[in-house]
Write an enzyme that holds these catalytic residues in place. Structure first.
Site, PDB file in Angstrom:
ATOM      1  N   THR A 101      44.894  49.601  34.097  1.00 35.31           N
ATOM      2  CA  THR A 101      44.128  50.109  32.950  1.00 35.31           C
ATOM      3  C   THR A 101      45.017  51.002  32.069  1.00 35.31           C
ATOM      4  O   THR A 101      46.058  51.502  32.522  1.00 35.31           O
ATOM      5  CB  THR A 101      42.929  50.966  33.418  1.00 35.31           C
ATOM      6  OG1 THR A 101      43.440  52.138  34.057  1.00 35.31           O
ATOM      7  CG2 THR A 101      42.022  50.213  34.377  1.00 35.31           C
ATOM      8  N   SER A 148      43.005  50.117  40.626  1.00 37.38           N
ATOM      9  CA  SER A 148      44.139  50.918  40.143  1.00 37.38           C
ATOM     10  C   SER A 148      45.018  51.369  41.311  1.00 37.38           C
ATOM     11  O   SER A 148      46.247  51.375  41.210  1.00 37.38           O
ATOM     12  CB  SER A 148      43.628  52.154  39.405  1.00 37.38           C
ATOM     13  OG  SER A 148      42.811  51.757  38.334  1.00 37.38           O
ATOM     14  N   ILE A 202      40.609  37.773  40.198  1.00 34.29           N
ATOM     15  CA  ILE A 202      41.899  37.076  40.239  1.00 34.29           C
ATOM     16  C   ILE A 202      41.940  35.994  39.150  1.00 34.29           C
ATOM     17  O   ILE A 202      41.132  35.060  39.165  1.00 34.29           O
ATOM     18  CB  ILE A 202      42.156  36.460  41.640  1.00 34.29           C
ATOM     19  CG1 ILE A 202      42.082  37.561  42.724  1.00 34.29           C
ATOM     20  CG2 ILE A 202      43.500  35.723  41.669  1.00 34.29           C
ATOM     21  CD1 ILE A 202      43.010  38.747  42.523  1.00 34.29           C
ATOM     22  N   GLU A 206      45.849  44.265  34.214  1.00 31.32           N
ATOM     23  CA  GLU A 206      47.294  44.550  34.424  1.00 31.32           C
ATOM     24  C   GLU A 206      47.547  46.058  34.503  1.00 31.32           C
ATOM     25  O   GLU A 206      48.566  46.557  34.045  1.00 31.32           O
ATOM     26  CB  GLU A 206      48.106  43.909  33.287  1.00 31.32           C
ATOM     27  CG  GLU A 206      49.519  43.535  33.671  1.00 31.32           C
ATOM     28  CD  GLU A 206      49.642  42.157  34.298  1.00 31.32           C
ATOM     29  OE1 GLU A 206      48.593  41.570  34.639  1.00 31.32           O
ATOM     30  OE2 GLU A 206      50.766  41.684  34.468  1.00 31.32           O
ATOM     31  N   GLN A 262      44.410  53.948  31.105  1.00 33.58           N
ATOM     32  CA  GLN A 262      44.493  55.314  31.659  1.00 33.58           C
ATOM     33  C   GLN A 262      45.636  55.406  32.674  1.00 33.58           C
ATOM     34  O   GLN A 262      46.396  56.373  32.690  1.00 33.58           O
ATOM     35  CB  GLN A 262      43.171  55.707  32.366  1.00 33.58           C
ATOM     36  CG  GLN A 262      42.005  55.921  31.438  1.00 33.58           C
ATOM     37  CD  GLN A 262      41.190  54.639  31.250  1.00 33.58           C
ATOM     38  OE1 GLN A 262      41.704  53.539  31.280  1.00 33.58           O
ATOM     39  NE2 GLN A 262      39.903  54.807  31.025  1.00 33.58           N
ATOM     40  N   PRO A 322      37.836  44.734  46.022  1.00 30.08           N
ATOM     41  CA  PRO A 322      36.676  45.521  45.570  1.00 30.08           C
ATOM     42  C   PRO A 322      36.917  47.038  45.660  1.00 30.08           C
ATOM     43  O   PRO A 322      36.460  47.788  44.808  1.00 30.08           O
ATOM     44  CB  PRO A 322      35.560  45.074  46.508  1.00 30.08           C
ATOM     45  CG  PRO A 322      35.954  43.687  46.913  1.00 30.08           C
ATOM     46  CD  PRO A 322      37.456  43.667  46.957  1.00 30.08           C
ATOM     47  N   CYS A 358      47.455  37.707  43.601  1.00 32.53           N
ATOM     48  CA  CYS A 358      46.250  38.273  44.226  1.00 32.53           C
ATOM     49  C   CYS A 358      46.534  39.647  44.838  1.00 32.53           C
ATOM     50  O   CYS A 358      47.056  39.737  45.970  1.00 32.53           O
ATOM     51  CB  CYS A 358      45.742  37.350  45.315  1.00 32.53           C
ATOM     52  SG  CYS A 358      45.538  35.649  44.791  1.00 32.53           S
ATOM     53  N   ALA A 365      40.087  48.457  45.857  1.00 30.86           N
ATOM     54  CA  ALA A 365      41.490  48.771  45.511  1.00 30.86           C
ATOM     55  C   ALA A 365      41.862  48.063  44.214  1.00 30.86           C
ATOM     56  O   ALA A 365      42.286  46.911  44.220  1.00 30.86           O
ATOM     57  CB  ALA A 365      42.426  48.335  46.654  1.00 30.86           C
TER      58      ALA A 365
HETATM   59  C1  LIG Z   1      40.106  39.734  33.135  1.00 32.64           C
HETATM   60  C2  LIG Z   1      40.797  40.376  34.301  1.00 32.64           C
HETATM   61  C3  LIG Z   1      41.767  39.672  34.974  1.00 32.64           C
HETATM   62  C4  LIG Z   1      42.399  40.244  36.083  1.00 32.64           C
HETATM   63  N1  LIG Z   1      43.341  39.505  36.763  1.00 32.64           N
HETATM   64  C5  LIG Z   1      43.878  39.991  37.914  1.00 32.64           C
HETATM   65  C6  LIG Z   1      44.779  39.199  38.705  1.00 32.64           C
HETATM   66  O1  LIG Z   1      45.131  38.073  38.341  1.00 32.64           O
HETATM   67  N2  LIG Z   1      45.240  39.729  39.865  1.00 32.64           N
HETATM   68  C7  LIG Z   1      44.890  40.958  40.300  1.00 32.64           C
HETATM   69  O2  LIG Z   1      45.338  41.351  41.370  1.00 32.64           O
HETATM   70  N3  LIG Z   1      44.041  41.741  39.569  1.00 32.64           N
HETATM   71  C8  LIG Z   1      43.533  41.287  38.396  1.00 32.64           C
HETATM   72  N4  LIG Z   1      42.653  42.059  37.655  1.00 32.64           N
HETATM   73  C9  LIG Z   1      42.284  43.368  38.141  1.00 32.64           C
HETATM   74  C10 LIG Z   1      42.805  44.497  37.290  1.00 32.64           C
HETATM   75  O3  LIG Z   1      44.172  44.643  37.398  1.00 32.64           O
HETATM   76  C11 LIG Z   1      41.990  45.722  37.690  1.00 32.64           C
HETATM   77  O4  LIG Z   1      40.706  45.544  37.131  1.00 32.64           O
HETATM   78  C12 LIG Z   1      42.558  47.018  37.185  1.00 32.64           C
HETATM   79  O5  LIG Z   1      43.766  47.286  37.830  1.00 32.64           O
HETATM   80  C13 LIG Z   1      41.606  48.184  37.391  1.00 32.64           C
HETATM   81  O6  LIG Z   1      41.027  48.195  38.646  1.00 32.64           O
HETATM   82  P1  LIG Z   1      39.443  48.378  38.816  1.00 32.64           P
HETATM   83  O7  LIG Z   1      38.783  47.423  37.863  1.00 32.64           O
HETATM   84  O8  LIG Z   1      39.120  48.244  40.253  1.00 32.64           O
HETATM   85  O9  LIG Z   1      39.150  49.825  38.306  1.00 32.64           O
HETATM   86  P2  LIG Z   1      39.288  51.205  39.130  1.00 32.64           P
HETATM   87  O10 LIG Z   1      40.626  51.298  39.732  1.00 32.64           O
HETATM   88  O11 LIG Z   1      38.107  51.338  40.020  1.00 32.64           O
HETATM   89  O12 LIG Z   1      39.187  52.253  37.955  1.00 32.64           O
HETATM   90  C14 LIG Z   1      37.947  52.562  37.318  1.00 32.64           C
HETATM   91  C15 LIG Z   1      38.230  53.505  36.164  1.00 32.64           C
HETATM   92  O13 LIG Z   1      38.810  54.715  36.646  1.00 32.64           O
HETATM   93  C16 LIG Z   1      40.086  54.943  36.048  1.00 32.64           C
HETATM   94  N5  LIG Z   1      40.977  55.490  37.051  1.00 32.64           N
HETATM   95  C17 LIG Z   1      41.224  55.006  38.299  1.00 32.64           C
HETATM   96  N6  LIG Z   1      42.096  55.785  38.947  1.00 32.64           N
HETATM   97  C18 LIG Z   1      42.409  56.779  38.089  1.00 32.64           C
HETATM   98  C19 LIG Z   1      43.270  57.915  38.177  1.00 32.64           C
HETATM   99  N7  LIG Z   1      43.957  58.176  39.286  1.00 32.64           N
HETATM  100  N8  LIG Z   1      43.362  58.727  37.083  1.00 32.64           N
HETATM  101  C20 LIG Z   1      42.675  58.467  35.955  1.00 32.64           C
HETATM  102  N9  LIG Z   1      41.840  57.420  35.833  1.00 32.64           N
HETATM  103  C21 LIG Z   1      41.714  56.593  36.870  1.00 32.64           C
HETATM  104  C22 LIG Z   1      40.567  53.595  35.566  1.00 32.64           C
HETATM  105  O14 LIG Z   1      41.453  53.705  34.484  1.00 32.64           O
HETATM  106  C23 LIG Z   1      39.248  52.932  35.168  1.00 32.64           C
HETATM  107  O15 LIG Z   1      38.882  53.336  33.876  1.00 32.64           O
HETATM  108  C24 LIG Z   1      42.038  41.541  36.512  1.00 32.64           C
HETATM  109  C25 LIG Z   1      41.075  42.249  35.800  1.00 32.64           C
HETATM  110  C26 LIG Z   1      40.456  41.704  34.705  1.00 32.64           C
HETATM  111  C27 LIG Z   1      39.429  42.493  33.959  1.00 32.64           C
END
Ligand SMILES: Cc1cc2nc3c(=O)[nH]c(=O)nc-3n(C[C@H](O)[C@H](O)[C@H](O)COP(=O)(O)OP(=O)(O)OC[C@H]3O[C@@H](n4cnc5c(N)ncnc54)[C@H](O)[C@@H]3O)c2cc1C
Length: 388
Positions: free
Chosen positions: A372, A137, A162, A370, A374, A133, A129, A135
């Site tokens: 994105t 990337s 999660i 895991e 990017q 919302p 975990c 935090a």
């Molecule tokens: C099916 C699924 C399972 C998951 N399981 C887990 C889990 O078990 N545990 C856990 O902790 N998380 C989990 N996650 C969360 C996942 O790791 C995050 O969704 C991911 O890290 C991206 O975060 P965000 O969705 O908040 O996107 P954001 O961080 O808000 O990013 C939005 C967009 O902006 C881009 N972006 C952000 N910052 C930058 C930058 N500095 N430069 C360029 N581009 C940028 C990103 O690439 C993305 O396209 C899961 C997600 C999914 C979809």
């Protein structure tokens, strides 16, 4: 020299053993369930039971705590073989390893004897975990707080997206113990299911990887004993990063398995239906098949290079860069290959009559979780630009 060679042979045999076992389980129990798991979006408890019997849910736990002590390459092989048929079912193996890794990497001997042994004995599931919302990337910006009060911490915050949040028995939760210092202020904790104040929020309805349970995890004044902290205060960031560096090649392997599954499917159809003769070279079918196979092999090579670097503990090499490359390259290949597979089947490819429709939706998700793709590119670029 002979001894070294014998050792390498033995390691290869163990890896091959894992690959065969995973392939057998995938064909026998995963393949027949894949479409239904996607359709219902229900957690496959039967597969969890089967996996645990074969040691797939304790792969990276050291032997002394009852685990399988497998290396990262074996972990990747298991993930890949299962993803040939079902990416959701492959994720179950990966997430269990991701949840147990911070404990194995960062916990004291007593901590590991307590929690890792129990996880194996109880055939328990654990989730990881971090994401919140605000935090995703930028995981250094998490806001969940852990405040020390006498002999325990009080945890407050909201985690989202999660994997296995709604089905886990244990939660590896990362929270801020020292707000002034960002990364060095993050610590990891193990929270047990049923602890007052721990609750599950919304379950996400996703377009892909639908058989994997994805939920919010809410922490409201959750009282966690000090001895549930993973290692030292402030070591959480290091535990998270070391975990993700090891799990990203497995996500790459999951993508390779998925892409291979899609290719196998269209090759079989092309042979059965005589597409290459009937549609001829002008249809592009043979060339597309060749490209798909070549891209998959390139991705596989990168994934196994990254995994091998982890296993060899390759000193002086930026292992995190190969780990990032393998995750983004393999999942981009999976997206391309599954899209081509759908395109090849034309309108039928859009229907649930063919598994490539599901595989294409699953590939999209792998590009996002895991870290994105990017962000993975940023990791690679950052290292290139800073090295002299
Ligand atoms: C099916 C699924 C399972 C998951 N399981 C887990 C889990 O078990 N545990 C856990 O902790 N998380 C989990 N996650 C969360 C996942 O790791 C995050 O969704 C991911 O890290 C991206 O975060 P965000 O969705 O908040 O996107 P954001 O961080 O808000 O990013 C939005 C967009 O902006 C881009 N972006 C952000 N910052 C930058 C930058 N500095 N430069 C360029 N581009 C940028 C990103 O690439 C993305 O396209 C899961 C997600 C999914 C979809």
């Amino acid at each position: 020299m002979d001894k070294e060679f014998e050792l390498m042979e033995a390691v290869e045999q163990v890896r091959e053993g894992w690959r065969r076992k995973a392939s057998e389980v995938a064909k026998r129990v995963v393949a027949p369930r894949a479409a239904e798991i996607d359709e219902t979006g229900e957690f496959a408890w039967d597969l969890a039971e089967e996996y645990s019997q074969h040691g797939f849910l304790s792969l990276l736990i050291p032997k002394e705590y009852g685990g399988m002590d497998a290396d990262i390459t074996s972990f990747c092989l298991v993930a890949e073989e299962i993803a040939n048929y079902c990416a959701s079912s492959s994720l179950l193996v990966i997430v269990q390893a991701v949840g147990t890794m911070p404990l194995a990497l960062g916990g004291t001997q007593a901590f590991k004897e307590n929690f890792l042994t129990r996880i194996v004995k109880e055939k328990a599931l654990i989730c990881f975990c971090v994401t919140e919302p605000d935090a995703g990337s930028d995981s250094a910006s998490i806001r969940t707080k852990a405040v020390l009060k006498d002999d325990h911490y009080l945890l407050n915050g909201r985690k989202c997206f999660i994997t296995n949040g709604g089905v886990a028995n244990y939660y590896a939760v990362f929270a801020v113990t020292n707000p002034g210092v960002k990364m060095e202020g993050i610590s990891g904790f193990v929270v047990e299911k049923g602890t007052p104040g721990l609750s599950i929020g919304k379950t996400e309805e996703k377009m892909g990887i639908r058989g994997s349970n994805t939920t919010e995890v809410i922490l409201e004044d959750v009282k966690v004993p000090i001895h549930h902290r993973i290692g030292d205060e402030g070591a959480g960031w290091w535990q998270m990063m070391r975990t993700l560096n090891r799990s990203r090649p497995a996500i790459g392997a999951q993508a390779v398995g998925l892409a291979q599954g899609a290719l196998n499917y269209v090759v079989r159809l092309a042979r059965e239906k005589g597409w290459t003769k009937e549609k001829g070279e002008t249809s592009g079918v043979p060339y597309t098949l060749a490209d798909m196979a070549t891209q998959i092999e390139a991705a596989r090579a990168l994934v196994y290079k990254a995994a091998n670097m982890m296993d060899e503990k390759a000193k002086g090499t930026p292992v995190q860069v190969f780990s990032a490359m393998s995750k983004y390259f393999a999942s981009d290949v999976a997206m391309k290959v599954t899209t081509d597979a759908v395109q090849m089947l034309q309108w039928q490819g859009l229907t649930q009559r063919h598994p490539v429709e599901r595989m294409m939706r699953d590939a999209k998700v792998i590009q996002i979780f895991e870290g994105t793709n990017q962000i993975q590119r940023m990791v690679v670029a950052h290292t290139l630009l800073k090295s002299k």
